[in-house]
Design an enzyme around this catalytic site. Structure first.
Site, PDB file in Angstrom:
ATOM      1  N   HIS A  78       2.605   2.949 -47.690  1.00 31.29           N
ATOM      2  CA  HIS A  78       1.314   2.298 -47.446  1.00 31.29           C
ATOM      3  C   HIS A  78       0.603   2.087 -48.777  1.00 31.29           C
ATOM      4  O   HIS A  78       1.041   2.596 -49.804  1.00 31.29           O
ATOM      5  CB  HIS A  78       0.435   3.183 -46.554  1.00 31.29           C
ATOM      6  CG  HIS A  78       0.818   3.158 -45.116  1.00 31.29           C
ATOM      7  ND1 HIS A  78       0.049   2.579 -44.146  1.00 31.29           N
ATOM      8  CD2 HIS A  78       1.925   3.644 -44.478  1.00 31.29           C
ATOM      9  CE1 HIS A  78       0.642   2.710 -42.972  1.00 31.29           C
ATOM     10  NE2 HIS A  78       1.793   3.358 -43.141  1.00 31.29           N
ATOM     11  N   GLU A 140       1.000   6.779 -50.016  1.00 30.36           N
ATOM     12  CA  GLU A 140      -0.123   5.856 -50.283  1.00 30.36           C
ATOM     13  C   GLU A 140      -0.052   5.476 -51.751  1.00 30.36           C
ATOM     14  O   GLU A 140      -0.404   6.261 -52.633  1.00 30.36           O
ATOM     15  CB  GLU A 140      -1.461   6.531 -49.961  1.00 30.36           C
ATOM     16  CG  GLU A 140      -1.672   6.818 -48.469  1.00 30.36           C
ATOM     17  CD  GLU A 140      -2.151   5.599 -47.672  1.00 30.36           C
ATOM     18  OE1 GLU A 140      -2.176   4.481 -48.227  1.00 30.36           O
ATOM     19  OE2 GLU A 140      -2.496   5.770 -46.481  1.00 30.36           O
TER      20      GLU A 140
HETATM   21 ZN    ZN Z   1      -1.880   1.701 -44.371  1.00 28.37          ZN
END
Ligand code: ZN
Length: 282
Positions: A78, A140
């Protein structure tokens, strides 16, 4: 056989985070496709993706798909948002040693490969971590709303580094071996990127640290210079360019062709070479 499920975050009607004219769903897909490409350099891996284009996928679809396939590990890249900078990753709270070791490996390798600000290894109750039946990690990769991170994420070479970091971590965690066919040909040289060490290069190219030391006398083994070229295999001849020399003269002198010298050394269309530069000539 290691079955690796790659789940690029968001997609289709869900763009994920948006900022600095970037869309999370596009970046996660780019990273995931590169992870797949790099993993295919290794033996005994199977790869499945939750999406390979801009499809809409529910969270339930993603974990059901991975569970039905019997994945050994679930990796979901992500991009972050909300006012921060750098990289962090998540596993489910209270997971066992196996998952923590995978998180360690991926975390360390992504930081090494990207030079991202390190926000740490974290735990969180997220659907894809909770409902997947195998070790799962959600990464992330920088903040889309941070101009510094966004500028990096706009570069394809940086996306490559992010993907390579994930793959290097998976390789370490599962002790994957490079395919024989991916061994470089005679005289291959590697351009050092951030995070490279003699050990990581020996793993990448199926050689040993000692061989690399022998092929590169005088290098600083503790701090490889980024952008420098390392000899990975022997069998080639190198020439240090002197004033006035041309590629065509060198080709004649060493019995090779201009085309070969051009491709061995990644020369531009003008065959630009520099005094003092070490060129492979045979
Ligand atoms: Zn995301």
């Amino acid at each position: 056989m290691v079955k690796i499920y790659i789940d690029p975050g968001h997609g289709g009607t869900d763009p994920g985070a948006v900022g600095n004219s970037l869309y999370e769903k596009i970046l996660t897909l780019k990273i995931a496709l590169k992870i797949k490409e790099y993993l295919e350099e290794y033996e005994d891996v199977q790869i499945k993706m939750s999406r390979t284009g801009d499809q809409t996928r529910s969270l339930t679809y993603r974990t059901d798909d991975a569970n039905a396939w019997g994945a050994d590990v679930y990796v979901s890249p992500h991009i972050n948002a909300g006012g921060g900078v750098g990289y962090e990753d998540f596993v489910y709270p209270g997971v066992g040693q196996t998952t923590l070791a995978i998180q360690d490996a991926i975390h360390n390798e992504v930081i090494k490969a990207t030079g991202f600000n390190d926000r740490g290894q974290k735990q969180k109750n997220l659907h894809v971590l909770r409902e997947s039946h195998m070790p799962a990690i959600l990464t992330e990769n920088g903040f889309i709303d941070n101009s510094g991170d966004a500028a990096k994420l706009k570069q394809d070479s940086f996306i490559d580094d992010v993907a390579r970091g994930h793959v290097n971590g998976i390789v370490k965690a599962f002790n994957l071996r490079k395919k024989e066919t991916s061994k470089p040909s005679k005289g291959y040289r590697h351009t050092v990127v951030k995070g490279d060490t003699l050990w990581s290069l020996s793993q990448k190219y199926g050689t040993t640290v000692n061989n690399l030391k022998k092929l590169n006398p005088g290098i600083n083994v503790d701090a490889l210079q980024i952008g420098s070229k390392l000899n990975i295999t022997s069998g080639a001849t190198y020439h240090t360019v002197k004033k006035g020399e041309t590629v065509s003269e060198l080709a004649k002198k060493y019995g090779s062709t201009i085309k070969q010298i051009k491709s061995w050394n990644d020369l531009d269309k003008n065959y630009t070479i520099y005094v003092g530069e070490s060129l492979r000539v045979k």
